[in-house]
Design a protein around this motif. Sequence first.
Motif, PDB file in Angstrom:
ATOM      1  N   ILE A  22       0.865  -1.184   0.000  1.00  0.00           N
ATOM      2  CA  ILE A  22       0.000   0.000   0.000  1.00  0.00           C
ATOM      3  C   ILE A  22       0.899   1.232   0.000  1.00  0.00           C
ATOM      4  N   ALA A  27      -3.202   5.456  -3.679  1.00  0.00           N
ATOM      5  CA  ALA A  27      -4.491   6.152  -3.586  1.00  0.00           C
ATOM      6  C   ALA A  27      -4.593   7.311  -4.582  1.00  0.00           C
ATOM      7  N   ASP A  32      -1.497   9.460  -6.926  1.00  0.00           N
ATOM      8  CA  ASP A  32      -0.614   9.155  -8.053  1.00  0.00           C
ATOM      9  C   ASP A  32       0.727   8.709  -7.480  1.00  0.00           C
ATOM     10  N   LYS A  89       2.896  11.149  -5.399  1.00  0.00           N
ATOM     11  CA  LYS A  89       2.103  12.337  -5.060  1.00  0.00           C
ATOM     12  C   LYS A  89       2.475  12.854  -3.651  1.00  0.00           C
ATOM     13  N   ARG A  91      -7.487   3.547  -3.976  1.00  0.00           N
ATOM     14  CA  ARG A  91      -7.277   3.785  -2.534  1.00  0.00           C
ATOM     15  C   ARG A  91      -7.619   2.533  -1.716  1.00  0.00           C
ATOM     16  N   GLY A 137      13.208   6.968   7.129  1.00  0.00           N
ATOM     17  CA  GLY A 137      14.213   6.838   6.071  1.00  0.00           C
ATOM     18  C   GLY A 137      14.246   8.030   5.142  1.00  0.00           C
TER      19      GLY A 137
HETATM   20  C1  LIG Z   1      10.974  18.646   2.439  1.00  0.00           C
HETATM   21  C2  LIG Z   1      11.617  17.317   2.245  1.00  0.00           C
HETATM   22  C3  LIG Z   1      12.885  17.230   1.678  1.00  0.00           C
HETATM   23  C4  LIG Z   1      13.479  15.983   1.494  1.00  0.00           C
HETATM   24  N1  LIG Z   1      14.688  15.920   0.859  1.00  0.00           N
HETATM   25  C5  LIG Z   1      15.273  14.718   0.643  1.00  0.00           C
HETATM   26  C6  LIG Z   1      16.475  14.640  -0.105  1.00  0.00           C
HETATM   27  O1  LIG Z   1      16.985  15.636  -0.617  1.00  0.00           O
HETATM   28  N2  LIG Z   1      17.043  13.419  -0.266  1.00  0.00           N
HETATM   29  C7  LIG Z   1      16.490  12.281   0.262  1.00  0.00           C
HETATM   30  O2  LIG Z   1      17.071  11.213   0.095  1.00  0.00           O
HETATM   31  N3  LIG Z   1      15.316  12.320   0.934  1.00  0.00           N
HETATM   32  C8  LIG Z   1      14.691  13.504   1.130  1.00  0.00           C
HETATM   33  N4  LIG Z   1      13.483  13.580   1.771  1.00  0.00           N
HETATM   34  C9  LIG Z   1      12.892  12.351   2.304  1.00  0.00           C
HETATM   35  C10 LIG Z   1      12.068  11.590   1.269  1.00  0.00           C
HETATM   36  O3  LIG Z   1      11.373  12.447   0.415  1.00  0.00           O
HETATM   37  C11 LIG Z   1      11.073  10.687   1.981  1.00  0.00           C
HETATM   38  O4  LIG Z   1      11.722   9.959   2.997  1.00  0.00           O
HETATM   39  C12 LIG Z   1      10.437   9.683   1.038  1.00  0.00           C
HETATM   40  O5  LIG Z   1       9.936  10.322  -0.109  1.00  0.00           O
HETATM   41  C13 LIG Z   1       9.293   8.952   1.746  1.00  0.00           C
HETATM   42  O6  LIG Z   1       8.681   8.103   0.820  1.00  0.00           O
HETATM   43  P1  LIG Z   1       7.460   7.206   1.241  1.00  0.00           P
HETATM   44  O7  LIG Z   1       7.196   6.297   0.102  1.00  0.00           O
HETATM   45  O8  LIG Z   1       7.718   6.569   2.557  1.00  0.00           O
HETATM   46  O9  LIG Z   1       6.245   8.221   1.451  1.00  0.00           O
HETATM   47  P2  LIG Z   1       5.343   8.982   0.309  1.00  0.00           P
HETATM   48  O10 LIG Z   1       6.162   9.408  -0.833  1.00  0.00           O
HETATM   49  O11 LIG Z   1       4.564   9.992   1.026  1.00  0.00           O
HETATM   50  O12 LIG Z   1       4.426   7.804  -0.197  1.00  0.00           O
HETATM   51  C14 LIG Z   1       3.310   7.323   0.519  1.00  0.00           C
HETATM   52  C15 LIG Z   1       2.184   7.097  -0.469  1.00  0.00           C
HETATM   53  O13 LIG Z   1       1.108   6.412   0.170  1.00  0.00           O
HETATM   54  C16 LIG Z   1      -0.086   6.817  -0.456  1.00  0.00           C
HETATM   55  N5  LIG Z   1      -1.236   6.484   0.378  1.00  0.00           N
HETATM   56  C17 LIG Z   1      -1.627   7.053   1.537  1.00  0.00           C
HETATM   57  N6  LIG Z   1      -2.756   6.469   1.996  1.00  0.00           N
HETATM   58  C18 LIG Z   1      -3.090   5.495   1.096  1.00  0.00           C
HETATM   59  C19 LIG Z   1      -4.147   4.550   1.011  1.00  0.00           C
HETATM   60  N7  LIG Z   1      -5.127   4.509   1.929  1.00  0.00           N
HETATM   61  N8  LIG Z   1      -4.181   3.702  -0.042  1.00  0.00           N
HETATM   62  C20 LIG Z   1      -3.190   3.718  -0.999  1.00  0.00           C
HETATM   63  N9  LIG Z   1      -2.168   4.619  -0.959  1.00  0.00           N
HETATM   64  C21 LIG Z   1      -2.108   5.487   0.080  1.00  0.00           C
HETATM   65  C22 LIG Z   1       0.120   8.326  -0.637  1.00  0.00           C
HETATM   66  O14 LIG Z   1      -0.718   8.862  -1.626  1.00  0.00           O
HETATM   67  C23 LIG Z   1       1.596   8.408  -1.001  1.00  0.00           C
HETATM   68  O15 LIG Z   1       1.806   8.483  -2.397  1.00  0.00           O
HETATM   69  C24 LIG Z   1      12.829  14.807   1.938  1.00  0.00           C
HETATM   70  C25 LIG Z   1      11.551  14.894   2.498  1.00  0.00           C
HETATM   71  C26 LIG Z   1      10.942  16.127   2.629  1.00  0.00           C
HETATM   72  C27 LIG Z   1       9.542  16.190   3.160  1.00  0.00           C
END
Ligand SMILES: Cc1cc2nc3c(=O)[nH]c(=O)nc-3n(C[C@H](O)[C@H](O)[C@H](O)COP(=O)(O)OP(=O)(O)OC[C@H]3O[C@@H](n4cnc5c(N)ncnc54)[C@H](O)[C@@H]3O)c2cc1C
Length: 508
Positions: A29, A54, A56, A59, A195, A379
């Motif tokens: 998910i 959920a 893109d 997103k 979603r 992470g």
């Molecule tokens: C301001 C900022 C700067 C950063 N800079 C860096 C950098 O320069 N270098 C680096 O290495 N890292 C950086 N990071 C860290 C990095 O961006 C994040 O750690 C990483 O993108 C997290 O990815 P994720 O997949 O865990 O979360 P997300 O990318 O948020 O993915 C989670 C996904 O789950 C989906 N979702 C939620 N609920 C549901 C549901 N019910 N059903 C289906 N889907 C769902 C959401 O739509 C979303 O797309 C930065 C972060 C931020 C905020």
Amino acid sequence: MSENDHSRVDRTTLVARLKSEPLWDLAVIGGGSTGLGVAVDAALRGLKVVLLEAEDFAKGSSSRATKLLHGGVRYLAQGQLSLVREALHERAVILENAPSLARPLSFVVPAYRWWEPLTLGLGLHIYERLAGRRSLGPTRRLSRKQMLAALPQVQAERLKGGVRYWDAQFDDAQLALALARSASRLGALTLNHCRVDGFIKEGDRLTGLRCTDTETGAECEVHARCVVNATGVWVDDLRALAAGSAEGSDARLVVSQGSHVVVDRAFWPSDEALLVPRTRDGRVLFVVPWEGQVLLGTTEQPRDDRPFEPRPMPQEIDFILAEAGRYLAKPPTRADVRSAWAGLRPLVNPPKHAGGTARVSREHAVWSEPSGLVCVAGGKWTTYRAMARDVLAHCIADNRIPPGRDWRVDRSTEHLRLERDDALLRASVPGADRVIVPGLTEQRVRFAVRHEFARKVEDVLARRSRLLFVDAQAAREAAPLVARLLQEEGILQAGLEDFLDTCGGYLP
Ligand SMILES: Cc1cc2nc3c(=O)[nH]c(=O)nc-3n(C[C@H](O)[C@H](O)[C@H](O)COP(=O)(O)OP(=O)(O)OC[C@H]3O[C@@H](n4cnc5c(N)ncnc54)[C@H](O)[C@@H]3O)c2cc1C
């Protein structure tokens, strides 16, 4: 390569497959860097994988990063050398796997106190040494004269000298899409705009999930040996859903907002990035050339809520402009901002119960809920592969999924070998000569729909092209034509009105 290539996305076929598969090995998910990394790793092992997003792909936080592949100089200061070494290794692998989406970038750090070139230089030399043979370039101390020659626009008053070091820059949303396409090529089903809104249980154990295709409203049940919650800042929401209890009782995540501002290249015409080593609130700030403009950021603003479309707060924009302005020869003002956007950091709390199946490592944590839902959080983008490896190791150690084949044998297949194929594929899509706005052609839009899962105007203008993040006004102007092209490609609900609303949030 013909346009009938297998990589052409047909949503009807994807949804039909989702409905017909009786049992998946793994259901993931969340389609950010974490979930997509897990899907690629599992697909490489030959497992049957479905990933549901959920909104893109990318997103959430994964399109809103500062776009740096880095080892984390912060961990260096804390003496956590193995963490830094691992991230520097990952930096090199991404550079090798996705050369058109990632590139080495040199950074200069100005020093305004006499001892800073020495202390900064020492730390950054260690940083370079930790990269070993994967170092991207030499760390060098720069005299005041060398600094001013290299960067004439840097604030000259009281400048003592500086340090140059090397890290890397990548396109976060595009790398996420490359991962989605790689997973799909390896046999995984990756579906955006779908979603997850419930779980299926036998007794207390989770055996699957319920999801809704947000385009049609159709609901579907998905059965899987193991379900991974990789929803970033929404991890606690899905945990609450699986537990069937009110959210917030046992929050594992702390959310902090980080904002960025994009201004014209004229404010920083250099090909190098600038690292401001200490802002007034004791953090670092980057000034980075990106997409022909300059990216300034970021901030650290605690937040209790977690909207899908967070907006920068006015004080964050003012802070970035003021801090960057102290270092640039010409300080930018609000009127110079082309786009301002925010992302939410999923910071993971230490576990309340250290035993059981909880495993916390590095900056991220992987653990199982009592229902069996496997959660991963924290992470950074740079270490998405290491996170994926830990998730798969956790699921296998708990006998939730078969180990699959040893994917290291197949390491070469992991290379995101889309680039060569893409050039051929693109050439087969019409509209290369029809420019919508500078940098965006009709061909790019059609390609996004046919091969990159785009379903909405926003999918195209925010993540396939990065126009919304670079120049929100230009994105707004391009939107009606993009909507018309999506319609021609067979998408009737392209979300034009919603996108025009969203654009407003990117213009301060
Ligand atoms: C301001 C900022 C700067 C950063 N800079 C860096 C950098 O320069 N270098 C680096 O290495 N890292 C950086 N990071 C860290 C990095 O961006 C994040 O750690 C990483 O993108 C997290 O990815 P994720 O997949 O865990 O979360 P997300 O990318 O948020 O993915 C989670 C996904 O789950 C989906 N979702 C939620 N609920 C549901 C549901 N019910 N059903 C289906 N889907 C769902 C959401 O739509 C979303 O797309 C930065 C972060 C931020 C905020």
